[in-house]
Enzyme design. Structure first.
Site, PDB file in Angstrom:
ATOM      1  N   GLY A  62       4.172  -1.037  -6.138  1.00 43.13           N
ATOM      2  CA  GLY A  62       2.831  -1.558  -6.353  1.00 43.13           C
ATOM      3  C   GLY A  62       2.545  -2.868  -5.654  1.00 43.13           C
ATOM      4  O   GLY A  62       1.491  -3.455  -5.839  1.00 43.13           O
ATOM      5  N   HIS A  63       3.460  -3.363  -4.832  1.00 37.39           N
ATOM      6  CA  HIS A  63       3.299  -4.697  -4.215  1.00 37.39           C
ATOM      7  C   HIS A  63       3.651  -4.638  -2.736  1.00 37.39           C
ATOM      8  O   HIS A  63       4.761  -5.023  -2.373  1.00 37.39           O
ATOM      9  CB  HIS A  63       4.209  -5.699  -4.916  1.00 37.39           C
ATOM     10  CG  HIS A  63       3.855  -7.113  -4.647  1.00 37.39           C
ATOM     11  ND1 HIS A  63       4.422  -7.851  -3.634  1.00 37.39           N
ATOM     12  CD2 HIS A  63       2.992  -7.943  -5.258  1.00 37.39           C
ATOM     13  CE1 HIS A  63       3.939  -9.079  -3.648  1.00 37.39           C
ATOM     14  NE2 HIS A  63       3.071  -9.160  -4.627  1.00 37.39           N
ATOM     15  N   PHE A  64       2.936  -4.259  -1.887  1.00 29.37           N
ATOM     16  CA  PHE A  64       1.626  -3.637  -1.891  1.00 29.37           C
ATOM     17  C   PHE A  64       1.806  -2.201  -1.442  1.00 29.37           C
ATOM     18  O   PHE A  64       2.674  -1.941  -0.627  1.00 29.37           O
ATOM     19  CB  PHE A  64       0.687  -4.402  -0.970  1.00 29.37           C
ATOM     20  CG  PHE A  64       0.488  -5.830  -1.429  1.00 29.37           C
ATOM     21  CD1 PHE A  64      -0.464  -6.107  -2.399  1.00 29.37           C
ATOM     22  CD2 PHE A  64       1.244  -6.872  -0.928  1.00 29.37           C
ATOM     23  CE1 PHE A  64      -0.679  -7.413  -2.819  1.00 29.37           C
ATOM     24  CE2 PHE A  64       1.049  -8.176  -1.362  1.00 29.37           C
ATOM     25  CZ  PHE A  64       0.087  -8.444  -2.311  1.00 29.37           C
ATOM     26  N   ILE A 112       5.908  -5.881   0.258  1.00 29.80           N
ATOM     27  CA  ILE A 112       6.656  -7.121   0.466  1.00 29.80           C
ATOM     28  C   ILE A 112       7.229  -7.546  -0.889  1.00 29.80           C
ATOM     29  O   ILE A 112       6.739  -7.137  -1.936  1.00 29.80           O
ATOM     30  CB  ILE A 112       5.801  -8.258   1.073  1.00 29.80           C
ATOM     31  CG1 ILE A 112       4.668  -8.667   0.141  1.00 29.80           C
ATOM     32  CG2 ILE A 112       5.275  -7.877   2.437  1.00 29.80           C
ATOM     33  CD1 ILE A 112       3.971  -9.943   0.574  1.00 29.80           C
TER      34      ILE A 112
END
Length: 143
Positions: free
Chosen positions: A45-47, A52
């Site tokens: 979820g990041h991203f 990252i």
């Protein structure tokens, strides 16, 4: 206490253990590393299109190596077979570069002071190209 013994006694486990190796340690400083796996849970979820490593995870890596592992080494005679307890009290970290999935980071931590089980350290994180990723201060209690 050796680097391997320190890692064995850490109060963390997968997926929240962020220490692969302790390269150097004495009562004043520690150097250790961690390689971020391609499939770490936080990359989903990041991203989603361009993953990252979150700054909070980089801070945690610096804390586990630079504060907890160093504190355990300093207290190695008192720890013996007792479980280690940790409480972070403050962090102030500046970030300079992104860390991508699969990258290896090296943490260098230097003790500022250790009093009444409170350890305060200057920490730096470098990528494989030896470029500064982040630096700052971390403090906490190691019991």
């Amino acid at each position: 206490m050796t680097g391997e013994q320190i890692i064995e006694k850490l109060p963390y486990q997968d997926p929240f253990l962020f220490v692969d190796e302790i390269l150097e340690v004495d009562e004043y400083q520690i150097v250790g590393n961690y390689t971020l796996k391609q499939d770490e849970y936080f990359y989903k979820g990041h991203f989603k299109e361009n993953p990252i490593t979150p700054g909070v995870i980089l801070t945690e890596i610096m804390a586990q190596i630079g504060l907890v592992c160093l504190g355990m080494f300093i207290l190695s005679e008192q720890i013996n077979n007792n479980p280690v307890k940790v409480a972070m009290s403050s962090t102030s970290i500046d970030f300079y570069k992104s860390v991508l999935p699969g990258e290896r980071v090296v943490v260098i931590s230097k003790k500022e002071y250790f009093r009444f089980n409170k350890l305060k350290c200057q920490v730096e994180m470098y990528n494989e190209e030896e470029k500064l990723v982040a630096k700052g201060q971390i403090a906490g209690m190691v019991i």
